[in-house]
Design an enzyme around this catalytic site. Structure first.
Site, PDB file in Angstrom:
ATOM      1  N   LEU A  29       0.825  -1.219   0.000  1.00 25.70           N
ATOM      2  CA  LEU A  29       0.000   0.000   0.000  1.00 25.70           C
ATOM      3  C   LEU A  29       0.852   1.259   0.000  1.00 25.70           C
ATOM      4  O   LEU A  29       2.021   1.225   0.429  1.00 25.70           O
ATOM      5  CB  LEU A  29      -0.881   0.002   1.252  1.00 25.70           C
ATOM      6  CG  LEU A  29      -1.970  -1.068   1.344  1.00 25.70           C
ATOM      7  CD1 LEU A  29      -2.572  -1.077   2.746  1.00 25.70           C
ATOM      8  CD2 LEU A  29      -3.045  -0.853   0.284  1.00 25.70           C
ATOM      9  N   SER A  84       3.365   2.142   2.962  1.00 23.04           N
ATOM     10  CA  SER A  84       3.797   0.903   3.639  1.00 23.04           C
ATOM     11  C   SER A  84       5.312   0.855   3.829  1.00 23.04           C
ATOM     12  O   SER A  84       5.822  -0.026   4.525  1.00 23.04           O
ATOM     13  CB  SER A  84       3.311  -0.326   2.855  1.00 23.04           C
ATOM     14  OG  SER A  84       3.847  -0.328   1.546  1.00 23.04           O
ATOM     15  N   LYS A  97       7.680   1.123   1.057  1.00 25.90           N
ATOM     16  CA  LYS A  97       8.400   0.584  -0.113  1.00 25.90           C
ATOM     17  C   LYS A  97       9.614   1.443  -0.455  1.00 25.90           C
ATOM     18  O   LYS A  97      10.738   0.943  -0.566  1.00 25.90           O
ATOM     19  CB  LYS A  97       7.473   0.526  -1.355  1.00 25.90           C
ATOM     20  CG  LYS A  97       6.228  -0.296  -1.192  1.00 25.90           C
ATOM     21  CD  LYS A  97       5.369  -0.286  -2.447  1.00 25.90           C
ATOM     22  CE  LYS A  97       4.829   1.055  -2.887  1.00 25.90           C
ATOM     23  NZ  LYS A  97       3.820   1.653  -1.965  1.00 25.90           N
ATOM     24  N   SER A  98       9.377   2.736  -0.667  1.00 21.63           N
ATOM     25  CA  SER A  98      10.468   3.625  -1.109  1.00 21.63           C
ATOM     26  C   SER A  98      11.549   3.731  -0.036  1.00 21.63           C
ATOM     27  O   SER A  98      12.747   3.691  -0.353  1.00 21.63           O
ATOM     28  CB  SER A  98       9.944   5.034  -1.386  1.00 21.63           C
ATOM     29  OG  SER A  98       8.897   4.981  -2.296  1.00 21.63           O
ATOM     30  N   THR A  99      11.132   3.842   1.220  1.00 23.68           N
ATOM     31  CA  THR A  99      12.104   4.006   2.312  1.00 23.68           C
ATOM     32  C   THR A  99      13.014   2.785   2.416  1.00 23.68           C
ATOM     33  O   THR A  99      14.247   2.917   2.522  1.00 23.68           O
ATOM     34  CB  THR A  99      11.346   4.210   3.652  1.00 23.68           C
ATOM     35  OG1 THR A  99      10.439   5.297   3.483  1.00 23.68           O
ATOM     36  CG2 THR A  99      12.304   4.501   4.786  1.00 23.68           C
ATOM     37  N   ARG A 114       6.493   7.820 -12.801  1.00 25.59           N
ATOM     38  CA  ARG A 114       5.267   8.453 -13.293  1.00 25.59           C
ATOM     39  C   ARG A 114       5.494   9.919 -13.689  1.00 25.59           C
ATOM     40  O   ARG A 114       4.632  10.542 -14.309  1.00 25.59           O
ATOM     41  CB  ARG A 114       4.144   8.324 -12.248  1.00 25.59           C
ATOM     42  CG  ARG A 114       3.487   6.946 -12.263  1.00 25.59           C
ATOM     43  CD  ARG A 114       2.467   6.823 -11.165  1.00 25.59           C
ATOM     44  NE  ARG A 114       1.673   5.590 -11.254  1.00 25.59           N
ATOM     45  CZ  ARG A 114       0.626   5.418 -12.039  1.00 25.59           C
ATOM     46  NH1 ARG A 114       0.222   6.396 -12.840  1.00 25.59           N
ATOM     47  NH2 ARG A 114      -0.032   4.277 -12.052  1.00 25.59           N
ATOM     48  N   ARG A 155      -2.738   1.032 -14.596  1.00 28.67           N
ATOM     49  CA  ARG A 155      -1.826   0.428 -13.602  1.00 28.67           C
ATOM     50  C   ARG A 155      -1.159  -0.811 -14.213  1.00 28.67           C
ATOM     51  O   ARG A 155       0.037  -1.052 -13.997  1.00 28.67           O
ATOM     52  CB  ARG A 155      -2.587   0.053 -12.327  1.00 28.67           C
ATOM     53  CG  ARG A 155      -3.039   1.251 -11.493  1.00 28.67           C
ATOM     54  CD  ARG A 155      -3.704   0.755 -10.204  1.00 28.67           C
ATOM     55  NE  ARG A 155      -4.570   1.711  -9.548  1.00 28.67           N
ATOM     56  CZ  ARG A 155      -4.303   2.354  -8.403  1.00 28.67           C
ATOM     57  NH1 ARG A 155      -3.161   2.165  -7.794  1.00 28.67           N
ATOM     58  NH2 ARG A 155      -5.192   3.169  -7.859  1.00 28.67           N
ATOM     59  N   SER A 159       1.790  -1.706  -7.295  1.00 23.21           N
ATOM     60  CA  SER A 159       1.489  -2.923  -8.089  1.00 23.21           C
ATOM     61  C   SER A 159       0.399  -3.756  -7.418  1.00 23.21           C
ATOM     62  O   SER A 159       0.671  -4.852  -6.932  1.00 23.21           O
ATOM     63  CB  SER A 159       2.756  -3.735  -8.356  1.00 23.21           C
ATOM     64  OG  SER A 159       3.640  -3.813  -7.249  1.00 23.21           O
ATOM     65  N   GLY A 180     -10.585   6.361  -6.285  1.00 21.72           N
ATOM     66  CA  GLY A 180      -9.819   5.201  -6.754  1.00 21.72           C
ATOM     67  C   GLY A 180      -8.481   5.071  -6.060  1.00 21.72           C
ATOM     68  O   GLY A 180      -7.489   4.684  -6.678  1.00 21.72           O
TER      69      GLY A 180
HETATM   70  N1  PPS Z   1      -5.432   6.650  -6.914  1.00 20.21           N
HETATM   71  C1  PPS Z   1      -4.226   6.386  -6.418  1.00 20.21           C
HETATM   72  N2  PPS Z   1      -3.960   5.161  -5.882  1.00 20.21           N
HETATM   73  C2  PPS Z   1      -2.738   4.905  -5.403  1.00 20.21           C
HETATM   74  N3  PPS Z   1      -1.702   5.783  -5.402  1.00 20.21           N
HETATM   75  C3  PPS Z   1      -1.923   7.008  -5.935  1.00 20.21           C
HETATM   76  C4  PPS Z   1      -3.182   7.347  -6.459  1.00 20.21           C
HETATM   77  N4  PPS Z   1      -3.102   8.630  -6.926  1.00 20.21           N
HETATM   78  C5  PPS Z   1      -1.861   9.060  -6.696  1.00 20.21           C
HETATM   79  N5  PPS Z   1      -1.142   8.088  -6.105  1.00 20.21           N
HETATM   80  C6  PPS Z   1       0.304   8.231  -5.807  1.00 20.21           C
HETATM   81  O1  PPS Z   1       0.956   7.416  -6.780  1.00 20.21           O
HETATM   82  C7  PPS Z   1       1.856   6.504  -6.169  1.00 20.21           C
HETATM   83  C8  PPS Z   1       1.621   5.070  -6.662  1.00 20.21           C
HETATM   84  O2  PPS Z   1       2.084   4.935  -7.967  1.00 20.21           O
HETATM   85  P1  PPS Z   1       2.426   3.487  -8.517  1.00 20.21           P
HETATM   86  O3  PPS Z   1       2.944   3.691  -9.891  1.00 20.21           O
HETATM   87  O4  PPS Z   1       3.286   2.787  -7.545  1.00 20.21           O
HETATM   88  O5  PPS Z   1       0.978   2.793  -8.549  1.00 20.21           O
HETATM   89  S1  PPS Z   1       0.549   1.439  -9.275  1.00 20.21           S
HETATM   90  O6  PPS Z   1       1.590   0.441  -9.028  1.00 20.21           O
HETATM   91  O7  PPS Z   1       0.400   1.701 -10.704  1.00 20.21           O
HETATM   92  O8  PPS Z   1      -0.746   1.085  -8.651  1.00 20.21           O
HETATM   93  C9  PPS Z   1       1.583   6.536  -4.690  1.00 20.21           C
HETATM   94  O9  PPS Z   1       2.863   6.597  -4.124  1.00 20.21           O
HETATM   95  P2  PPS Z   1       3.375   5.693  -2.915  1.00 20.21           P
HETATM   96  O10 PPS Z   1       2.790   6.391  -1.738  1.00 20.21           O
HETATM   97  O11 PPS Z   1       4.842   5.848  -2.971  1.00 20.21           O
HETATM   98  O12 PPS Z   1       2.949   4.281  -3.052  1.00 20.21           O
HETATM   99  C10 PPS Z   1       0.770   7.781  -4.453  1.00 20.21           C
HETATM  100  O13 PPS Z   1       1.595   8.816  -3.981  1.00 20.21           O
HETATM  101  N1  ADP Z   2       9.749   0.577   9.077  1.00 26.21           N
HETATM  102  C1  ADP Z   2       9.249   1.797   9.253  1.00 26.21           C
HETATM  103  N2  ADP Z   2       8.939   2.247  10.478  1.00 26.21           N
HETATM  104  C2  ADP Z   2       8.421   3.476  10.655  1.00 26.21           C
HETATM  105  N3  ADP Z   2       8.157   4.351   9.666  1.00 26.21           N
HETATM  106  C3  ADP Z   2       8.443   3.961   8.424  1.00 26.21           C
HETATM  107  C4  ADP Z   2       8.986   2.664   8.141  1.00 26.21           C
HETATM  108  N4  ADP Z   2       9.146   2.561   6.818  1.00 26.21           N
HETATM  109  C5  ADP Z   2       8.719   3.735   6.286  1.00 26.21           C
HETATM  110  N5  ADP Z   2       8.307   4.572   7.251  1.00 26.21           N
HETATM  111  C6  ADP Z   2       7.742   5.925   7.075  1.00 26.21           C
HETATM  112  O1  ADP Z   2       6.480   5.745   6.463  1.00 26.21           O
HETATM  113  C7  ADP Z   2       6.234   6.764   5.515  1.00 26.21           C
HETATM  114  C8  ADP Z   2       5.888   6.137   4.165  1.00 26.21           C
HETATM  115  O2  ADP Z   2       7.027   5.473   3.662  1.00 26.21           O
HETATM  116  P1  ADP Z   2       7.303   5.370   2.105  1.00 26.21           P
HETATM  117  O3  ADP Z   2       8.612   4.685   1.975  1.00 26.21           O
HETATM  118  O4  ADP Z   2       7.146   6.705   1.448  1.00 26.21           O
HETATM  119  O5  ADP Z   2       6.122   4.391   1.656  1.00 26.21           O
HETATM  120  P2  ADP Z   2       5.641   3.977   0.192  1.00 26.21           P
HETATM  121  O6  ADP Z   2       6.805   4.148  -0.752  1.00 26.21           O
HETATM  122  O7  ADP Z   2       5.204   2.547   0.324  1.00 26.21           O
HETATM  123  O8  ADP Z   2       4.494   4.899  -0.117  1.00 26.21           O
HETATM  124  C9  ADP Z   2       7.486   7.641   5.483  1.00 26.21           C
HETATM  125  O9  ADP Z   2       7.224   8.784   6.251  1.00 26.21           O
HETATM  126  C10 ADP Z   2       8.551   6.790   6.126  1.00 26.21           C
HETATM  127  O10 ADP Z   2       9.485   7.554   6.828  1.00 26.21           O
END
Ligand code: PPS
Ligand code: ADP
Length: 219
Positions: A45, A48, A50-52, A77, A91, A118, A167
Site C-alpha cells: 500500500l 507501507s 516501499k520507497s524508504t 510516473r 496500472r 502494483s 480510486g
Molecule cells: N489513486 C491512487 N492510488 C494509489 N496511489 C496514488 C493514487 N493517486 C496518486 N497516487 C500516488 O501514486 C503513487 C503510486 O504509484 P504506482 O505507480 O506505484 O501505482 S501502481 O503500481 O500503478 O498502482 C503513490 O505513491 P506511494 O505512496 O509511494 O505508493 C501515491 O503517492
Molecule cells: N519501518 C518503518 N517504520 C516506521 N516508519 C516507516 C517505516 N518505513 C517507512 N516509514 C515511514 O512511512 C512513511 C511512508 O514510507 P514510504 O517509503 O514513502 O512508503 P511507500 O513508498 O510505500 O508509499 C514515510 O514517512 C517513512 O518515513
C-alpha cells in the site's frame, strides 16, 4: 555458457523484427561486478514503506560496492509513464513497462530495486514470468492500512477519505496481497514492537546474500 539470462520474448504487434543476442554475455558482466542480476520487486500500500526500505537497501548495497538501480513509482510516473493514470488498465501498463525495464537492468547484471504499489496479482505475476526463474524476488510490505493511514506522509489517505481523491488503493480501489512472496516485511513484531526500515533492509540484504546475488557467478 549462457549468453543472456533472458530467453522469453514477445513481439506483440510488431512484425519483421528479430531478437539480437547481446555481444557480451550477462555472466561476463556479473563476474566483473561480482554480483548477479536480480529484480527485487517491492509491493504494498501507499505508505507501507516501499520507497524508504528500497532506498535504505540501495545505500547498504552501494556501501558494499554493489551496482544497483532504483525504480520508484512516483518518479517513473514523472517521466516514462507520465501518460498513465490509476485505472486498472493504466496500472497494468505501468507495471508491464516497468517490468520490462527492470528485466533489461537485471539482464545487465544489475541489482534492480523496484518500488510500485502494483496492486494486481496478475500484473506482478506477469512480470515474474518474464524474468528468468529465481531472478524475481517479490517483497511484500505487509503493513496494515491503519498504520499506512496513520503515517500518510503525502496526505493522500486524508484526501481519499474526504472523497477528494477517487480510486485510491486500499480505500476505494483494490490491493491484492501476494500469496507466495519471497520476502514478507512487517511493520511490527508479533509482540507489537515497531520494526525500523534499517532492520527491514537488513533482512533483505541477508536474503540476497543467502541466494548468491551478492557474489559473482560460479565458475
Ligand atoms: N489513486 C491512487 N492510488 C494509489 N496511489 C496514488 C493514487 N493517486 C496518486 N497516487 C500516488 O501514486 C503513487 C503510486 O504509484 P504506482 O505507480 O506505484 O501505482 S501502481 O503500481 O500503478 O498502482 C503513490 O505513491 P506511494 O505512496 O509511494 O505508493 C501515491 O503517492
Ligand atoms: N519501518 C518503518 N517504520 C516506521 N516508519 C516507516 C517505516 N518505513 C517507512 N516509514 C515511514 O512511512 C512513511 C511512508 O514510507 P514510504 O517509503 O514513502 O512508503 P511507500 O513508498 O510505500 O508509499 C514515510 O514517512 C517513512 O518515513
Amino acid at each position: 555458457m549462457s549468453r543472456s539470462i533472458s530467453t522469453a520474448y514477445d513481439v506483440g504487434s510488431s512484425t519483421n523484427i528479430k531478437w539480437h543476442e547481446g555481444a557480451v554475455p550477462t555472466e561476463t558482466k556479473e563476474a566483473t561486478m561480482q554480483q548477479r542480476g536480480v529484480v527485487v520487486w517491492f509491493t504494498g500500500l501507499s505508505g507501507s514503506g516501499k520507497s524508504t526500505v528500497a532506498c535504505t537497501l540501495e545505500h547498504a548495497l552501494a556501501e558494499s560496492g554493489k551496482v544497483t538501480t532504483l525504480l520508484d513509482g512516483d518518479n517513473i510516473r514523472h517521466g516514462l509513464n507520465s501518460n498513465l493514470g490509476f485505472s486498472a488498465t493504466d496500472r497494468a501498463e505501468n507495471i508491464r513497462r516497468i517490468g520490462e525495464v527492470s528485466k533489461l537492468f537485471a539482464d545487465t547484471g544489475i541489482i534492480t530495486l523496484v518500488s510500485f504499489i502494483s496492486p494486481y496479482r496478475r500484473d506482478r505475476d506477469a512480470v515474474r514470468a518474464r524474468v528468468p526463474p529465481g531472478r524475481f524476488v517479490e517483497v511484500f510490505m505487509k503493513v496494515p492500512i491503519s498504520i499506512c493511514e496513520e503515517r500518510d506522509p503525502k496526505g493522500l489517505y486524508k484526501k481519499a477519505r474526504a472523497g477528494q481523491l477517487k480510486g485510491f488503493t486500499g480505500i476505494d480501489d483494490p490491493y491484492e496481497e501476494p500469496l507466495n512472496a519471497e520476502v514478507v516485511l512487517e511493520a511490527e513484531t508479533p509482540d507489537g514492537k515497531r520494526v525500523s526500515p534499517q532492520d527491514q533492509a537488513a533482512k533483505l540484504l541477508e536474503y540476497l546474500h543467502s541466494k548468491g546475488f551478492l557474489s559473482g557467478p560460479s565458475k
